[in-house]
Design a protein around this motif. Sequence first.
Motif, PDB file in Angstrom:
ATOM      1  N   HIS A  47       0.804  -1.120  -0.042  1.00 46.16           N
ATOM      2  CA  HIS A  47       0.051  -0.085  -0.008  1.00 46.16           C
ATOM      3  C   HIS A  47       0.946   1.381   0.085  1.00 46.16           C
ATOM      4  N   ILE A  48       0.615   2.127  -0.700  1.00 45.98           N
ATOM      5  CA  ILE A  48       1.275   3.491  -0.727  1.00 45.98           C
ATOM      6  C   ILE A  48       0.229   4.515  -0.544  1.00 45.98           C
ATOM      7  N   PHE A  49       0.657   5.283   0.261  1.00 46.98           N
ATOM      8  CA  PHE A  49      -0.434   6.516   0.741  1.00 46.98           C
ATOM      9  C   PHE A  49       0.402   7.908   0.275  1.00 46.98           C
ATOM     10  N   ALA A  82       2.707  -0.919   4.303  1.00 45.83           N
ATOM     11  CA  ALA A  82       2.243   0.490   3.711  1.00 45.83           C
ATOM     12  C   ALA A  82       3.390   1.305   3.805  1.00 45.83           C
ATOM     13  N   LEU A  83       3.690   2.064   2.816  1.00 45.88           N
ATOM     14  CA  LEU A  83       4.504   3.214   2.587  1.00 45.88           C
ATOM     15  C   LEU A  83       3.833   4.625   2.557  1.00 45.88           C
ATOM     16  N   PHE A  84       4.348   5.597   3.579  1.00 45.48           N
ATOM     17  CA  PHE A  84       3.615   6.971   3.434  1.00 45.48           C
ATOM     18  C   PHE A  84       4.717   7.781   2.879  1.00 45.48           C
ATOM     19  N   LEU A  85       4.302   8.440   1.920  1.00 44.48           N
ATOM     20  CA  LEU A  85       5.174   9.374   0.993  1.00 44.48           C
ATOM     21  C   LEU A  85       4.939  10.615   1.363  1.00 44.48           C
ATOM     22  N   ASP A  86       6.016  11.663   1.613  1.00 46.68           N
ATOM     23  CA  ASP A  86       5.743  12.892   1.519  1.00 46.68           C
ATOM     24  C   ASP A  86       5.883  13.578   0.238  1.00 46.68           C
ATOM     25  N   SER A 101       8.652  -2.273  -9.226  1.00 47.65           N
ATOM     26  CA  SER A 101       9.604  -2.870  -8.187  1.00 47.65           C
ATOM     27  C   SER A 101       9.137  -3.931  -7.529  1.00 47.65           C
ATOM     28  N   GLN A 102       7.870  -3.736  -7.417  1.00 46.97           N
ATOM     29  CA  GLN A 102       7.248  -4.811  -6.321  1.00 46.97           C
ATOM     30  C   GLN A 102       6.816  -6.181  -7.227  1.00 46.97           C
ATOM     31  N   LYS A 103       6.776  -7.280  -6.377  1.00 50.45           N
ATOM     32  CA  LYS A 103       6.625  -8.406  -6.726  1.00 50.45           C
ATOM     33  C   LYS A 103       4.839  -8.782  -7.129  1.00 50.45           C
ATOM     34  N   GLU A 104       4.246  -7.990  -6.283  1.00 49.65           N
ATOM     35  CA  GLU A 104       2.604  -8.092  -6.580  1.00 49.65           C
ATOM     36  C   GLU A 104       2.181  -6.704  -6.832  1.00 49.65           C
ATOM     37  N   LYS A 105       0.950  -6.540  -7.215  1.00 52.13           N
ATOM     38  CA  LYS A 105       0.250  -5.404  -7.272  1.00 52.13           C
ATOM     39  C   LYS A 105       0.072  -4.452  -6.267  1.00 52.13           C
ATOM     40  N   VAL A 106       0.076  -3.323  -6.296  1.00 48.84           N
ATOM     41  CA  VAL A 106      -0.167  -2.420  -5.010  1.00 48.84           C
ATOM     42  C   VAL A 106      -1.425  -1.715  -4.978  1.00 48.84           C
ATOM     43  N   ASN A 107      -1.855  -1.349  -3.864  1.00 48.20           N
ATOM     44  CA  ASN A 107      -2.815  -0.429  -3.697  1.00 48.20           C
ATOM     45  C   ASN A 107      -2.373   1.116  -3.257  1.00 48.20           C
ATOM     46  N   LEU A 108      -2.853   2.065  -4.214  1.00 48.26           N
ATOM     47  CA  LEU A 108      -2.432   3.363  -4.144  1.00 48.26           C
ATOM     48  C   LEU A 108      -3.618   4.233  -3.841  1.00 48.26           C
ATOM     49  N   ILE A 109      -3.313   4.986  -2.593  1.00 47.79           N
ATOM     50  CA  ILE A 109      -4.289   5.695  -2.133  1.00 47.79           C
ATOM     51  C   ILE A 109      -3.621   7.194  -2.067  1.00 47.79           C
ATOM     52  N   GLY A 110      -4.472   8.259  -2.622  1.00 46.97           N
ATOM     53  CA  GLY A 110      -4.070   9.623  -2.731  1.00 46.97           C
ATOM     54  C   GLY A 110      -5.056  10.544  -2.274  1.00 46.97           C
ATOM     55  N   TRP A 111      -4.686  11.558  -1.668  1.00 50.21           N
ATOM     56  CA  TRP A 111      -5.645  12.599  -1.152  1.00 50.21           C
ATOM     57  C   TRP A 111      -5.280  13.812  -1.747  1.00 50.21           C
ATOM     58  N   SER A 112      -6.303  14.660  -2.477  1.00 52.60           N
ATOM     59  CA  SER A 112      -6.376  15.894  -2.944  1.00 52.60           C
ATOM     60  C   SER A 112      -5.227  15.740  -4.048  1.00 52.60           C
ATOM     61  N   LEU A 148      -1.352   6.110 -14.832  1.00 50.66           N
ATOM     62  CA  LEU A 148      -1.259   6.086 -16.103  1.00 50.66           C
ATOM     63  C   LEU A 148      -0.116   5.618 -16.764  1.00 50.66           C
ATOM     64  N   GLN A 149       1.022   5.130 -15.843  1.00 51.45           N
ATOM     65  CA  GLN A 149       2.266   4.940 -16.181  1.00 51.45           C
ATOM     66  C   GLN A 149       2.545   3.463 -15.777  1.00 51.45           C
ATOM     67  N   THR A 150       1.665   2.732 -15.079  1.00 50.93           N
ATOM     68  CA  THR A 150       1.936   1.309 -14.604  1.00 50.93           C
ATOM     69  C   THR A 150       0.691   0.808 -14.377  1.00 50.93           C
ATOM     70  N   GLU A 151       0.739  -0.646 -14.877  1.00 54.16           N
ATOM     71  CA  GLU A 151      -0.223  -1.513 -14.753  1.00 54.16           C
ATOM     72  C   GLU A 151      -0.209  -2.314 -13.382  1.00 54.16           C
ATOM     73  N   ASN A 152       0.651  -2.244 -12.753  1.00 58.49           N
ATOM     74  CA  ASN A 152       1.113  -2.997 -11.533  1.00 58.49           C
ATOM     75  C   ASN A 152       0.314  -2.337 -10.111  1.00 58.49           C
TER      76      ASN A 152
END
Length: 218
Positions: A5-7, A27-31, A57-68, A79-83
């Motif tokens: 998961h990426i937030f 989960a990875l929380f990015l600034d 770079s991950q072996k499995e698909k990732v959940n991507l969560i973005g706010w605003s 738009l740049q990845t199918e993973n």
Amino acid sequence: MEIKHIFIHGWSFDKNIWKDYFNIKNALFLDLPSHGENREYQSLQDFSLQIANIINSQKEKVNLIGWSIGATVSFLTALQTENIDKLILIGFSPKFNDINLGSNPKFIKAFLINLQKDFENTIYNFRKNATSDEFRDIKLPEKEGSIKLLKDFINIDLTEKFLNKKAFIIHGKDDIIVNPYATLFCKNIIKEPVIYLTNSNHAPFLENKDLIKDLIVE
């Protein structure tokens, strides 16, 4: 650590806005650039490419969560990845500089002027309008870089893009930052949007913590 998961947070905040989600495993929380511990400026396009590279770079698909603005970054990344497994866009605007799909351009122009005059208080006022809390415990972003990042966001127009994916759209009915009508337009640019309108402001994830958790574990 294998990332599942990426937030990505919204403008003027940092990853600590997600503190209620820190217990989620893998989960990875990015600034955002010029925010939190990431004090260097980077364009939204370049930042989204960096995230796409992490996801690829991950072996499995990732959940991507973005706010605003983080939702815009997430859309650009998708738009740049199918993973990507689940794409969750919170308070998303396809075109922020638009009274129907984002905010009134007159208000945006005035906001940019106020940022130059009184950066600190303008930030706290924005945070309160967005979330009902000034979040003074969250570090202020780096001034010049964060303003440049905001201008990137203002100039982005996704209305001609198309995302051939399913996406979960979460939006507060009482959002005064991004017009809730933007959720309807998502049907034009996303193959399969699943829309959740909540009785909340610009940050529905703060009041309804289980909604995101339920989506990423279902």
